[in-house]
Write an enzyme that holds these catalytic residues in place. Structure first.
Site, PDB file in Angstrom:
ATOM      1  N   THR A 186       6.412   3.373  15.318  1.00 53.10           N
ATOM      2  CA  THR A 186       6.734   3.354  13.884  1.00 53.10           C
ATOM      3  C   THR A 186       8.037   4.109  13.655  1.00 53.10           C
ATOM      4  O   THR A 186       8.438   4.932  14.487  1.00 53.10           O
ATOM      5  CB  THR A 186       5.634   4.026  13.059  1.00 53.10           C
ATOM      6  OG1 THR A 186       5.493   5.357  13.544  1.00 53.10           O
ATOM      7  CG2 THR A 186       4.314   3.302  13.184  1.00 53.10           C
ATOM      8  N   GLU A 331       2.322  -1.475  12.013  1.00 52.21           N
ATOM      9  CA  GLU A 331       0.884  -1.427  12.308  1.00 52.21           C
ATOM     10  C   GLU A 331       0.190  -2.768  12.066  1.00 52.21           C
ATOM     11  O   GLU A 331      -0.969  -2.940  12.395  1.00 52.21           O
ATOM     12  CB  GLU A 331       0.215  -0.346  11.439  1.00 52.21           C
ATOM     13  CG  GLU A 331       0.582   1.092  11.812  1.00 52.21           C
ATOM     14  CD  GLU A 331       1.838   1.597  11.121  1.00 52.21           C
ATOM     15  OE1 GLU A 331       2.660   0.770  10.679  1.00 52.21           O
ATOM     16  OE2 GLU A 331       1.987   2.828  11.010  1.00 52.21           O
ATOM     17  N   LYS A 443       5.584  11.630  -9.971  1.00 54.21           N
ATOM     18  CA  LYS A 443       4.501  11.904 -10.900  1.00 54.21           C
ATOM     19  C   LYS A 443       5.036  12.742 -12.050  1.00 54.21           C
ATOM     20  O   LYS A 443       5.418  13.887 -11.881  1.00 54.21           O
ATOM     21  CB  LYS A 443       3.356  12.629 -10.185  1.00 54.21           C
ATOM     22  CG  LYS A 443       2.046  12.005 -10.564  1.00 54.21           C
ATOM     23  CD  LYS A 443       0.934  12.338  -9.638  1.00 54.21           C
ATOM     24  CE  LYS A 443      -0.269  11.506 -10.063  1.00 54.21           C
ATOM     25  NZ  LYS A 443      -1.475  11.892  -9.420  1.00 54.21           N
ATOM     26  N   TRP A 448       2.133   8.148 -13.021  1.00 53.69           N
ATOM     27  CA  TRP A 448       3.000   7.649 -11.964  1.00 53.69           C
ATOM     28  C   TRP A 448       4.156   6.845 -12.529  1.00 53.69           C
ATOM     29  O   TRP A 448       3.980   6.029 -13.432  1.00 53.69           O
ATOM     30  CB  TRP A 448       2.214   6.743 -11.018  1.00 53.69           C
ATOM     31  CG  TRP A 448       1.313   7.489 -10.105  1.00 53.69           C
ATOM     32  CD1 TRP A 448       1.090   8.833 -10.096  1.00 53.69           C
ATOM     33  CD2 TRP A 448       0.507   6.938  -9.075  1.00 53.69           C
ATOM     34  NE1 TRP A 448       0.192   9.148  -9.121  1.00 53.69           N
ATOM     35  CE2 TRP A 448      -0.187   8.008  -8.471  1.00 53.69           C
ATOM     36  CE3 TRP A 448       0.303   5.643  -8.590  1.00 53.69           C
ATOM     37  CZ2 TRP A 448      -1.058   7.826  -7.412  1.00 53.69           C
ATOM     38  CZ3 TRP A 448      -0.577   5.463  -7.536  1.00 53.69           C
ATOM     39  CH2 TRP A 448      -1.245   6.548  -6.948  1.00 53.69           C
TER      40      TRP A 448
END
Ligand code: AMP
Length: 545
Positions: A186, A331, A443, A448
């Site tokens: 990754t 993944e 936030k 959000w």
């Protein structure tokens, strides 16, 4: 009751056998680092892969050994895709854009036995050769006449010598389809990189799914140019897909600038391509500046990060090239969702259609998705509620290589779902839209703010080359959005003009509090904006009151 069907394992070598038998005269064109334009057929590919498989065995590579590459998109890299996995070893594609220390760390972690590299990466290989612990031999992917005259690299071999010295007779071994075939790490924006270890079965099933009409829609009539590197999640599976469908393949080598790509699209009659938005930005800039067009390109897959709607407008409305917005992860091998419209969407007007296409899309058969709250409870598929995106399926990892990072599936208890770290909505038709990375979320006053929406709006401004939105500390609201902008060369725009650009496009309280202009936005090794680096740079930034 057991069925009466054959038990034929899904092996990567069967893709190559199929391509050789049914599409043996189909072409693979490569711009090589040596500077030439090389042509071979699938028949040549299969023969050379078998020679290389013999060479691997002769050089002591055994079943399960990791064989690393540091290479661009080209026919030799493709040969290794099949020679290494087909013979039962594991192809480990290293990302040459990483820092040498990271390359050493990853090669050691993977316990790579041999490293194949393109000449471009000779300096990198010279820098790491004495540091890597397990690599016994280094192979320059070139012919004898291009071999470096002198080098500090121990046990340096020549790719074409290996090909010439070994027989094209090799029978691909048949083994369990769950055997490991390839390994990708990754991007590692946080902590050490972690390895995703794919199997033959997961790769073949992923290949079927990506070829489907509602996915990449590929056939033997296509000419595919993978811009996405073969060192980034197996070029989204295109080297496998091309063999499955028998498409012509065009490899751009290291030349990924707009001019080189456009030339290759036109001269080779490319119909389909795939890459990250940053590459397409360069291509579009070149095409616009020189008043060019695309005469054969029908569609391009854009993914890896959000495809700005302005880019879709340019490709589809101005140049007639269909954009397939795709979402995935290392993944997930990587394909997770694609933004193809359904038949029932035919009546949508242009604005509605574009809004749907801007979403990351719906999953092909094989990927199951849901969104959950902070306790793991499933949230409604109403296109409005956002939560952490969880996925499962036969080409999703169940664990990281060597068990690093513990059991990712035990995130909310042992449920068998992989937590993506993306925050998303899913609508009733299954269209998923990423609103943020969980760690990139801003936030403000407990609510959000989706940084991606803010970035997309800024990117639609004609003076903006690239925009990133990050949260910075605010005494009252906890965090407020700061827009970081790199302007296009020669373009001018003020802070006030940019902030005014948000009027009417977004809820007022989402409007960034300030704009910081930078020369360039830092990008990671896979072309994603490095927001953690930006957050560090602007850690003590004082927003205006
Ligand atoms: P990687 O494993 O390097 O391919 O990165 C996977 C991550 O890239 C995902 O978890 C997303 O955060 C991001 N990503 C991939 N495709 C998209 C997309 N189409 N839109 C937004 N983010 C994306």
């Amino acid at each position: 009751m057991n069925a009466n069907m054959m038990q034929q394992p899904l092996l990567i070598s069967t893709l190559l056998n199929h391509a050789e038998r049914h599409h043996g005269d189909q072409e693979i064109v490569s711009r090589r680092v040596e500077g030439d334009l090389h042509r071979q057929t699938y028949g040549d590919l299969a023969q050379r892969a078998r020679r290389m498989a013999n060479a691997l065995v002769a050089n002591g590579i055994r079943f399960g050994d990791r064989v690393a590459t540091l290479a661009w998109n080209g026919h030799r890299h493709m040969e290794l895709y099949y020679a290494v996995s087909g013979s039962g070893a594991v192809l480990h594609t290293l990302n040459p854009r990483l820092h040498p220390d990271q390359v050493v760390w990853i090669a050691d972690h993977a316990e790579d036995q041999v490293l194949f590299f393109d000449l471009t990466f000779l300096p990198l290989v010279e820098a790491i050769a004495s540091r890597v612990k397990t690599i016994k031999a280094f192979v320059a992917m070139t012919s004898r006449d291009h071999m470096p005259a002198s080098s500090t690299i121990p046990n340096l071999l020549c790719y074409e010598d290996l090909i010439d010295a070994h027989s094209p007779e090799f029978t691909w071994p048949v083994f369990d389809e769950n055997t490991a075939s390839s390994l990708c790490y990754t991007s590692g924006t946080t902590g050490n990189p972690k390895g995703a270890l794919y199997s033959h079965r997961s790769t073949v099933l992923h290949t079927y799914a990506t070829a489907l009409p509602d996915s990449f829609d590929c056939s033997s009539r296509d000419t595919i140019l993978p811009v996405v590197p073969m060192f980034h999640v197996n070029a989204w599976g295109l080297p496998y897909l091309a063999c499955m469908v028998g498409a012509k393949l065009v490899f751009p080598g290291p030349w990924l600038d707009g001019k080189s790509l456009h030339e290759l699209f036109e001269t080779e009659g490319v119909t389909m391509s795939a890459g990250v938005p940053t590459v397409w930005q360069g291509l579009l800039a070149h095409v616009e500046a020189n008043d060019l067009k695309f005469s054969t390109m029908k569609r391009t897959v854009i993914g890896g990060s959000t495809c700005p709607p302005a880019m879709m407008d340019a490709f589809e409305d101005t140049y007639g090239v269909q954009v397939i917005h795709a979402w995935g992860m290392t993944e997930l091998s990587p394909m997770g969702a694609l933004g193809k419209l359904k038949g029932k969407h035919a009546g949508l007007d242009a604005v509605q259609r574009r809004a749907l296409q801007a979403k990351q899309g719906r999953s092909p058969y094989g990927v199951d998705m849901k969104i959950v709250d902070e306790h793991g409870g499933e949230l409604p598929r109403d296109g409005l509620t956002s939560g952490e995106l969880m996925v499962r399926g036969p080409w999703v990892i169940a664990a990281y290589f060597k068990g690093e990072g513990g059991d990712p599936l035990a995130y909310f208890g042992d449920e068998g779902w992989f937590p993506t770290g993306d925050v998303a909505t899913i609508d009733a038709d299954g269209f998923m839209q990423i609103t943020d990375r969980s760690k990139d979320v801003i936030k403000s006053g407990g609510e959000w703010i989706g940084s991606i929406d803010l970035e997309n709006i800024a990117m639609a401004h004609p003076a903006v080359a690239m925009a990133a939105c990050i949260g910075v500390a605010h005494p009252r609201w906890d965090e407020r959005p700061l827009l970081v902008v790199a302007k296009k060369p020669g373009a001018e725009v003020t802070r006030e003009e940019l902030l005014a650009f948000y009027n009417g496009r977004i809820a007022k309280w989402w409007t960034p509090d300030d704009v910081a202009f930078v020369d360039s936005i830092p990008l990671g090794a896979t072309g994603k904006m490095l927001k953690n680096q930006l957050r560090e740079t602007f850690r003590d930034y004082r927003l205006p009151n």
